[in-house]
Design a protein around this motif. Structure first.
Motif, PDB file in Angstrom:
ATOM      1  N   LEU A 168       0.829  -1.203   0.000  1.00  0.00           N
ATOM      2  CA  LEU A 168       0.000   0.000   0.000  1.00  0.00           C
ATOM      3  C   LEU A 168       0.867   1.257   0.000  1.00  0.00           C
ATOM      4  O   LEU A 168       0.574   2.240  -0.693  1.00  0.00           O
ATOM      5  N   LEU A 169       1.929   1.243   0.783  1.00  0.00           N
ATOM      6  CA  LEU A 169       2.856   2.370   0.820  1.00  0.00           C
ATOM      7  C   LEU A 169       3.448   2.613  -0.566  1.00  0.00           C
ATOM      8  O   LEU A 169       3.545   3.751  -1.031  1.00  0.00           O
ATOM      9  N   ASP A 174      -0.902   7.194   1.936  1.00  0.00           N
ATOM     10  CA  ASP A 174      -0.282   7.756   3.130  1.00  0.00           C
ATOM     11  C   ASP A 174      -0.730   6.951   4.344  1.00  0.00           C
ATOM     12  O   ASP A 174      -1.524   6.000   4.224  1.00  0.00           O
ATOM     13  N   ASN A 175      -0.232   7.298   5.524  1.00  0.00           N
ATOM     14  CA  ASN A 175      -0.515   6.494   6.718  1.00  0.00           C
ATOM     15  C   ASN A 175      -2.005   6.424   7.037  1.00  0.00           C
ATOM     16  O   ASN A 175      -2.524   5.379   7.426  1.00  0.00           O
ATOM     17  N   ALA A 176      -2.705   7.548   6.879  1.00  0.00           N
ATOM     18  CA  ALA A 176      -4.138   7.568   7.173  1.00  0.00           C
ATOM     19  C   ALA A 176      -4.905   6.666   6.214  1.00  0.00           C
ATOM     20  O   ALA A 176      -5.841   5.959   6.612  1.00  0.00           O
ATOM     21  N   GLU A 177      -4.521   6.686   4.948  1.00  0.00           N
ATOM     22  CA  GLU A 177      -5.212   5.854   3.959  1.00  0.00           C
ATOM     23  C   GLU A 177      -4.930   4.368   4.207  1.00  0.00           C
ATOM     24  O   GLU A 177      -5.827   3.519   4.047  1.00  0.00           O
ATOM     25  N   ILE A 178      -3.688   4.044   4.578  1.00  0.00           N
ATOM     26  CA  ILE A 178      -3.368   2.652   4.895  1.00  0.00           C
ATOM     27  C   ILE A 178      -4.183   2.179   6.092  1.00  0.00           C
ATOM     28  O   ILE A 178      -4.741   1.081   6.092  1.00  0.00           O
ATOM     29  N   ALA A 179      -4.269   3.032   7.103  1.00  0.00           N
ATOM     30  CA  ALA A 179      -5.045   2.678   8.296  1.00  0.00           C
ATOM     31  C   ALA A 179      -6.506   2.423   7.941  1.00  0.00           C
ATOM     32  O   ALA A 179      -7.123   1.468   8.421  1.00  0.00           O
ATOM     33  N   ALA A 180      -7.069   3.285   7.087  1.00  0.00           N
ATOM     34  CA  ALA A 180      -8.465   3.120   6.682  1.00  0.00           C
ATOM     35  C   ALA A 180      -8.660   1.848   5.860  1.00  0.00           C
ATOM     36  O   ALA A 180      -9.632   1.108   6.054  1.00  0.00           O
ATOM     37  N   ASP A 181      -7.726   1.586   4.940  1.00  0.00           N
ATOM     38  CA  ASP A 181      -7.835   0.391   4.094  1.00  0.00           C
ATOM     39  C   ASP A 181      -7.800  -0.896   4.912  1.00  0.00           C
ATOM     40  O   ASP A 181      -8.495  -1.867   4.603  1.00  0.00           O
ATOM     41  N   LEU A 182      -6.973  -0.913   5.957  1.00  0.00           N
ATOM     42  CA  LEU A 182      -6.776  -2.132   6.737  1.00  0.00           C
ATOM     43  C   LEU A 182      -7.572  -2.142   8.042  1.00  0.00           C
ATOM     44  O   LEU A 182      -7.480  -3.109   8.806  1.00  0.00           O
ATOM     45  N   VAL A 189      -0.062   1.582  12.099  1.00  0.00           N
ATOM     46  CA  VAL A 189       0.582   1.681  10.786  1.00  0.00           C
ATOM     47  C   VAL A 189       2.010   2.188  10.936  1.00  0.00           C
ATOM     48  O   VAL A 189       2.953   1.645  10.357  1.00  0.00           O
ATOM     49  N   LYS A 190       2.187   3.232  11.736  1.00  0.00           N
ATOM     50  CA  LYS A 190       3.521   3.798  11.939  1.00  0.00           C
ATOM     51  C   LYS A 190       4.473   2.767  12.539  1.00  0.00           C
ATOM     52  O   LYS A 190       5.642   2.668  12.129  1.00  0.00           O
ATOM     53  N   ASN A 191       3.980   2.004  13.495  1.00  0.00           N
ATOM     54  CA  ASN A 191       4.825   0.972  14.105  1.00  0.00           C
ATOM     55  C   ASN A 191       5.227  -0.089  13.096  1.00  0.00           C
ATOM     56  O   ASN A 191       6.385  -0.534  13.053  1.00  0.00           O
TER      57      ASN A 191
END
Length: 225
Positions: A168-169, A174-182, A189-191
């Motif tokens: 995804l990256l 971005d981090n917010a979109e990855i978090a929403a997708d998953l 996500v950051k970790n």
């Protein structure tokens, strides 16, 4: 205070950048260089925090100068600039150790924000811009993606969740979109991204995306979007 060295072969551009940064008490312009070799020599002597580096310069171009700075002054962060946002040298600069890239037509506010970002050690490259650059210029398998042995080895070292996040990256989320997708938190996500960087042996998001394309995790687009 962030100590900045400006490297550009056009005196008018150097002066313009200095005038943008000069009034801000957060910045000190410690020197100006007209080519890459002069930039390396001045950075070695003046030890700036950030070098704002034009990609295309005489004597030694910005890519070569960035590589030299990564070797001689590793604590110095390079923010690369280019007249064109689709420039093959941008990816080369990121490979050489640049912490970010901006087209020269950005606003003064965007330039200042990017200098602050690279000073902290983060990449100042918009994910979608980075993806377009890599999709156009990085040598990677044509569609469909063929995984290289090196790519297979990298994937084998990642957990299934880390593989999802790396993919995804690499496709510009971005981090917010990855978090929403998953359906996970941004802090999670950051970790995961920190762990992915460690396992891939990369320094930042820019290098992680390059690694994804070159390993065959994702395929190169047919052209810029």
């Amino acid at each position: 205070m962030i100590r900045v060295l400006i490297a550009d072969d056009q005196p008018l551009v150097r002066r313009g950048l200095a005038l943008i940064l000069g009034p801000d008490p957060e910045f000190e312009v410690v020197g100006e260089a007209g080519d890459g070799a002069e930039a390396v020599a001045l950075a070695d002597r003046l030890r700036p925090d950030v070098v704002v580096m034009d990609i295309r310069m005489p004597v030694l171009d910005g890519v070569g100068a960035t590589a030299e700075l990564a070797r001689l002054v590793p604590q110095c962060r390079v923010l690369a600039l280019s007249t064109f946002d689709m420039d093959e040298y941008v990816v080369e600069a990121l490979r050489a150790g640049a912490y970010g890239f901006l087209p020269k037509d950005v606003s003064p506010e965007e330039l200042i924000a990017a200098i602050r970002t690279v000073h902290t050690g983060e990449a100042a490259v918009a994910p979608r811009l980075l993806t377009r650059l890599i999709s156009t210029f990085v040598r990677a398998p044509a569609r469909p993606a063929r995984q290289t042995p090196e790519g297979a080895a990298l994937l084998a070292g990642l957990t299934p969740r880390e593989r999802e996040i790396w993919h995804l990256l690499a496709t510009g989320r971005d981090n917010a979109e990855i978090a929403a997708d998953l359906d996970i938190s941004i802090s999670t996500v950051k970790n995961h991204i920190t762990g992915i960087f460690g396992k891939l042996g990369v320094r930042d998001r820019a290098q992680a995306v390059i690694s994804a394309y070159e390993s065959g995790l994702v395929a190169v687009e047919n052209g810029p979007g």
